[in-house]
Design a protein around this motif. Structure first.
Motif, PDB file in Angstrom:
ATOM      1  N   GLU A   2      50.345  77.718  60.020  1.00 21.81           N
ATOM      2  CA  GLU A   2      48.994  77.171  59.903  1.00 21.81           C
ATOM      3  C   GLU A   2      48.746  76.572  58.523  1.00 21.81           C
ATOM      4  OE1 GLU A   2      46.799  76.588  62.312  1.00 21.81           O
ATOM      5  OE2 GLU A   2      48.373  77.335  63.631  1.00 21.81           O
ATOM      6  N   THR A   3      49.321  77.186  57.500  1.00 23.36           N
ATOM      7  CA  THR A   3      49.192  76.642  56.147  1.00 23.36           C
ATOM      8  C   THR A   3      49.827  75.256  56.065  1.00 23.36           C
ATOM      9  OG1 THR A   3      49.156  78.844  55.159  1.00 23.36           O
ATOM     10  CG2 THR A   3      49.771  77.013  53.711  1.00 23.36           C
ATOM     11  N   THR A  32      47.745  72.703  58.068  1.00 17.77           N
ATOM     12  CA  THR A  32      46.516  72.358  57.349  1.00 17.77           C
ATOM     13  C   THR A  32      46.810  71.400  56.200  1.00 17.77           C
ATOM     14  OG1 THR A  32      45.483  74.462  57.930  1.00 17.77           O
ATOM     15  CG2 THR A  32      44.589  73.306  56.015  1.00 17.77           C
ATOM     16  N   LEU A  33      47.848  71.699  55.428  1.00 16.85           N
ATOM     17  CA  LEU A  33      48.215  70.815  54.314  1.00 16.85           C
ATOM     18  C   LEU A  33      48.589  69.421  54.798  1.00 16.85           C
ATOM     19  CD1 LEU A  33      50.336  73.310  52.186  1.00 16.85           C
ATOM     20  CD2 LEU A  33      48.126  72.318  51.549  1.00 16.85           C
ATOM     21  N   ARG A  72      47.663  67.939  57.669  1.00 15.16           N
ATOM     22  CA  ARG A  72      46.468  67.252  58.196  1.00 15.16           C
ATOM     23  C   ARG A  72      45.594  66.739  57.063  1.00 15.16           C
ATOM     24  NH1 ARG A  72      46.382  71.765  62.303  1.00 15.16           N
ATOM     25  NH2 ARG A  72      47.285  70.808  64.165  1.00 15.16           N
ATOM     26  N   ARG A  73      45.492  67.495  55.984  1.00 18.79           N
ATOM     27  CA  ARG A  73      44.703  67.051  54.821  1.00 18.79           C
ATOM     28  C   ARG A  73      45.299  65.795  54.192  1.00 18.79           C
ATOM     29  NH1 ARG A  73      43.229  72.773  51.880  1.00 18.79           N
ATOM     30  NH2 ARG A  73      41.686  73.422  53.424  1.00 18.79           N
ATOM     31  N   GLN A  74      46.588  65.600  54.393  1.00 16.40           N
ATOM     32  CA  GLN A  74      47.257  64.395  53.899  1.00 16.40           C
ATOM     33  C   GLN A  74      47.125  63.239  54.890  1.00 16.40           C
ATOM     34  OE1 GLN A  74      48.826  63.900  50.875  1.00 16.40           O
ATOM     35  NE2 GLN A  74      47.971  65.883  50.348  1.00 16.40           N
ATOM     36  N   GLY A  75      46.433  63.473  56.007  1.00 19.24           N
ATOM     37  CA  GLY A  75      46.223  62.438  57.004  1.00 19.24           C
ATOM     38  C   GLY A  75      47.362  62.290  57.995  1.00 19.24           C
ATOM     39  N   GLU A  88      49.295  62.886  61.372  1.00 23.49           N
ATOM     40  CA  GLU A  88      49.031  63.231  62.762  1.00 23.49           C
ATOM     41  C   GLU A  88      50.116  64.197  63.232  1.00 23.49           C
ATOM     42  OE1 GLU A  88      48.236  61.091  67.062  1.00 23.49           O
ATOM     43  OE2 GLU A  88      49.083  59.905  65.438  1.00 23.49           O
TER      44      GLU A  88
END
Length: 75
Positions: free
Chosen positions: A47-48, A51-52, A54-57, A59
């Motif tokens: 999950e970490t 999340t990282l 997805r925060r970078q955009g 997909e």
């Protein structure tokens, strides 16, 4: 204190995932498992990373685009 060796390895894994995402335009969960097989057993770590990314955009897909699912037809 966090394990510095594990942190360094996590940074290397994240870098490889970002590079792969840059090349193919997305990542699959299988890409993550291939680069770091331990995440298949460590939900918090998985999950970490997700999340990282997805925060970078990035997909994140559950399977390769265009991959056909085998559907058994009844006879």
């Amino acid at each position: 204190m966090a394990n510095p060796g594990r942190r360094k390895r996590s940074v290397e894994i994240l870098s490889m995932l970002l590079e792969k995402a840059d090349v193919q335009g997305y990542l699959t969960t299988e890409d993550l498992f291939e680069i770091d097989p331990d995440v298949s057993r460590d939900v918090e770590r998985r999950e970490t990373f997700l999340t990282l990314l997805r925060r970078q955009g990035i997909e994140i897909l559950d399977q390769e685009p265009g991959a056909d699912l085998y559907i058994e037809e009844e006879a």
